[in-house]
Design an enzyme around this catalytic site. Sequence first.
Site, PDB file in Angstrom:
ATOM      1  N   LYS A  77     -15.520  -9.550   8.547  1.00 33.96           N
ATOM      2  CA  LYS A  77     -14.556 -10.405   7.846  1.00 33.96           C
ATOM      3  C   LYS A  77     -15.182 -11.741   7.447  1.00 33.96           C
ATOM      4  CE  LYS A  77     -10.351  -8.145   8.719  1.00 33.96           C
ATOM      5  NZ  LYS A  77     -10.021  -7.417   7.494  1.00 33.96           N
ATOM      6  N   GLU A  79     -13.975 -12.960  -5.365  1.00 33.80           N
ATOM      7  CA  GLU A  79     -12.762 -12.383  -5.961  1.00 33.80           C
ATOM      8  C   GLU A  79     -11.527 -12.581  -5.080  1.00 33.80           C
ATOM      9  OE1 GLU A  79     -15.443 -10.715  -4.936  1.00 33.80           O
ATOM     10  OE2 GLU A  79     -14.964  -8.760  -4.073  1.00 33.80           O
ATOM     11  N   CYS A  96     -10.251  -1.627  15.102  1.00 31.07           N
ATOM     12  CA  CYS A  96     -10.514  -3.054  15.328  1.00 31.07           C
ATOM     13  C   CYS A  96     -10.583  -3.418  16.813  1.00 31.07           C
ATOM     14  CB  CYS A  96      -9.433  -3.898  14.671  1.00 31.07           C
ATOM     15  SG  CYS A  96      -9.008  -3.339  13.026  1.00 31.07           S
ATOM     16  N   GLU A 100     -16.372 -10.970   4.148  1.00 33.89           N
ATOM     17  CA  GLU A 100     -15.217 -10.725   3.269  1.00 33.89           C
ATOM     18  C   GLU A 100     -14.607 -12.041   2.770  1.00 33.89           C
ATOM     19  OE1 GLU A 100     -11.626  -9.372   5.146  1.00 33.89           O
ATOM     20  OE2 GLU A 100     -11.144  -8.019   3.494  1.00 33.89           O
ATOM     21  N   CYS A 117      -8.359  -1.949   4.465  1.00 32.17           N
ATOM     22  CA  CYS A 117      -8.163  -3.079   5.388  1.00 32.17           C
ATOM     23  C   CYS A 117      -9.442  -3.497   6.080  1.00 32.17           C
ATOM     24  CB  CYS A 117      -7.165  -2.720   6.480  1.00 32.17           C
ATOM     25  SG  CYS A 117      -5.620  -2.128   5.864  1.00 32.17           S
ATOM     26  N   SER A 156      -7.623   1.689  -1.946  1.00 35.35           N
ATOM     27  CA  SER A 156      -6.412   0.936  -2.275  1.00 35.35           C
ATOM     28  C   SER A 156      -6.830  -0.405  -2.855  1.00 35.35           C
ATOM     29  CB  SER A 156      -5.594   0.716  -1.000  1.00 35.35           C
ATOM     30  OG  SER A 156      -4.658  -0.302  -1.220  1.00 35.35           O
ATOM     31  N   GLU A 173       1.947   1.738  -3.399  1.00 33.44           N
ATOM     32  CA  GLU A 173       0.808   2.196  -4.197  1.00 33.44           C
ATOM     33  C   GLU A 173       0.617   3.704  -4.005  1.00 33.44           C
ATOM     34  OE1 GLU A 173      -2.919   0.391  -3.045  1.00 33.44           O
ATOM     35  OE2 GLU A 173      -3.983   1.130  -4.806  1.00 33.44           O
ATOM     36  N   GLU A 233       0.818  -1.197   0.000  1.00 28.50           N
ATOM     37  CA  GLU A 233       0.000   0.000   0.000  1.00 28.50           C
ATOM     38  C   GLU A 233       0.864   1.265   0.000  1.00 28.50           C
ATOM     39  OE1 GLU A 233      -3.460  -0.452   2.394  1.00 28.50           O
ATOM     40  OE2 GLU A 233      -3.848   1.693   2.500  1.00 28.50           O
TER      41      GLU A 233
END
Lengths: 578, 174
Positions: free
Chosen positions: A359, A367, A504, A362, A300, A320, A283, A280
């Site tokens: 998550k 993908e 988190c 996720e 994230c 990102s 990036e 990242e």
Amino acid sequence: MDKVNVTIDGIVAAVPSDYTVLEAARSLNIDIPTLCFLKGINEVGACRMCVVEVERARTLQAACVLPVSEGMVVRTNTPKVREARKTILELILARHNRECTTCSKNLNCELQKLCDEMNIKEVPYQPYEMKVEIDDLSPCVVRDTSKCILCGRCVNVCKKVQGVGAIDFSKRGINTMVTPAFGQSLNDVACIGCGQCIKVCPVGALSEKDDTEEVWQALSNPDLHVIVQTAPAVRVGLGEEFGMEKGAPVTGKMVSALKRLGFDKVFDTDFAADLTIIEEGNELIDRLNNGGKLPLITSCSPGWVKYCEHFFPDFLDNLSTCKSPHEMFGAIAKSYYAKKEGIDPSKIFVVSVMPCTAKKFECKRPELSGTGYADVDVVITTRELARMIKQARINFAKLEDSKFDKILGESTGAGVIFGVTGGVMEAALRTVAEVVTGKELQNVEYTAVRGLEGIREAQVKIGDLDVKVAVANGTGNAKALLDRIRKGEANYHFIEIMGCPGGCINGGGQPFIMDKNEIYMSEVDRADSLYNIDRSMPLRKSHLNPEVKTLYDEYLGKPNSEKAHKLLHTHYTKRSRF
Amino acid sequence: MSEPNVNNGCRCGCDAGSKMDVQNSKLKEADEIIYKHKTQKGPLLSILNEFQDSFGYLPRAALEETSKVLDMPLAEIYGVATFYSRFTLKPRGEHTISVCLGTACYVKGAKDIFDELLKELKLDGSGETTDDGKFTLEATRCLGCCGLSPVMMIDGEVYGRLTPEKVPEILKKY
């Protein structure tokens, strides 16, 4: 602040004039019971548990919404008050599916605790027959309306704090229910799966989808190589489930417990957090230097990513392309690790222990399968891991400390602060500063981006460039920030967004805080604990992580290489806001 | 900085609206109603009232459009729409069944008749319409024929001295 004189249970005191009776009483160490009340989020006086007698008032008053006034005389423990509180609880119980022993909130239930404290021994009313309709189609959150006591906390945390509004009250009177629009499943509306509703639910009407059985089955399957990774915030929350103080760091005991549960390898998501920073950070440098889409926004947090897909699809190109750390970990485990250890990737089963319910959604994204296999097979929360440890009868408090396994277990202080709002930003700045300037960064602590306020801004000098950054936590704050950008009132190079308030450490899968007055303090304790771990680490910059360096040398080549892109990056999908 | 991509269906920048606007001429009318009230304080009830009057019910597409324009969650709007008995979420049924729940009928067991109708028609409460659009069920006050209690009326035709057992038979006629 002006003060007013009040008398509560015979104690005379001057209290700030903007206090409620509840605040005034608690400041005098007089506790008034509450059930629906949630400071700053749900102050509606709905449940009436907090009723008190006020001189010259005709009826009992709800202390949580009654402002103090000069000369007010309040009594919190009279026969009338006790009787009213008892009746209120009995009425709630008559309309509540009382299956306490098999309930997800058993021993963590505020209603159960109050009934115990208020000495409720029987329910004199004929129970209202609650229709049991369980909505378990969402991979993150399970709703059981037969347990709902209509306090409204979930409604308001979802609407006011998270800016989502997936659920609300519908119908009226005895038929009132909390539901998504048109009585749909949470799975079919714009729920982001953050689980903040589960955290504030006083009873068991909302809970996480329990995936522990899937993990047990994998552990007992001799054909599988079962590996586990733990997110940064888990290590400062898990101890609370075993009676330890809030925020107690239990990294070593947690690793020992996972080994005892039978995982073949115990790895650290912090390793992948360091890897994320390399990808990242590069990036960001690339977008800054080559006219890429700015601001770059972190990706994230899966709650935030889904929020962006539903409500801010015009910002998807700003996200990102980096996968979240645990997904990167999964992809590396089933490629590099599989190759190095000579294990068939189809036999590798990756379990993620996360502070997060989002998550769970996720890891089911099609993908996210860079190797042809799902990067991560199952996500369990901190609470679910605690349940597994208890079920296995492991005496957690007495466990010795163990270390994470090689070759995906090494981490730096930059990786561990991913668990708190501002941490990803700080970790990225540590690396970007050194990569851009080529000089060693002396002071690694970017305190300007720390703190628990909803939105924070800073300007950071990196080489010749003044980099404007912002940090938002809780998707409601993200909405406020992005609305300002949409209107052209603000602009940044780099933004960190975490879906949950505080980051988190306060994720929807973290241990419950029974006393809701302590929610904010527990965030502070867990955050402090992560920063302490960071300070104690010999390495505090992601690009110095030796195992990450080896991974690039032996396998990935350069950051953002073709191979890195295939395994570590992803794309996003525009979704409906309904 | 990116501009929200504006398309013809929706004003918020997403494309959810474009799916609906093709076939739904109602949406244009809904939009006019929403924008008429948008700037007033607490516009939701005025908007829903006018939807109910103009369309005879609250079409889902119109509620979704309201949610986008007012930046208010759909769940909240649904909550208001289901709170007030004036609002209905489905077009009125072909036939309207009015069951008297006034005092005389009530003591003669009108509640059992009403419950039987809920069961037969698979409905949850008063004001609802069956999925096939055939019946709308309503609870009413005295219909003026207490001597026949318990009483219900279907499209102006009165049925008296009811028992739950008679209900399915009567419904078959429609």
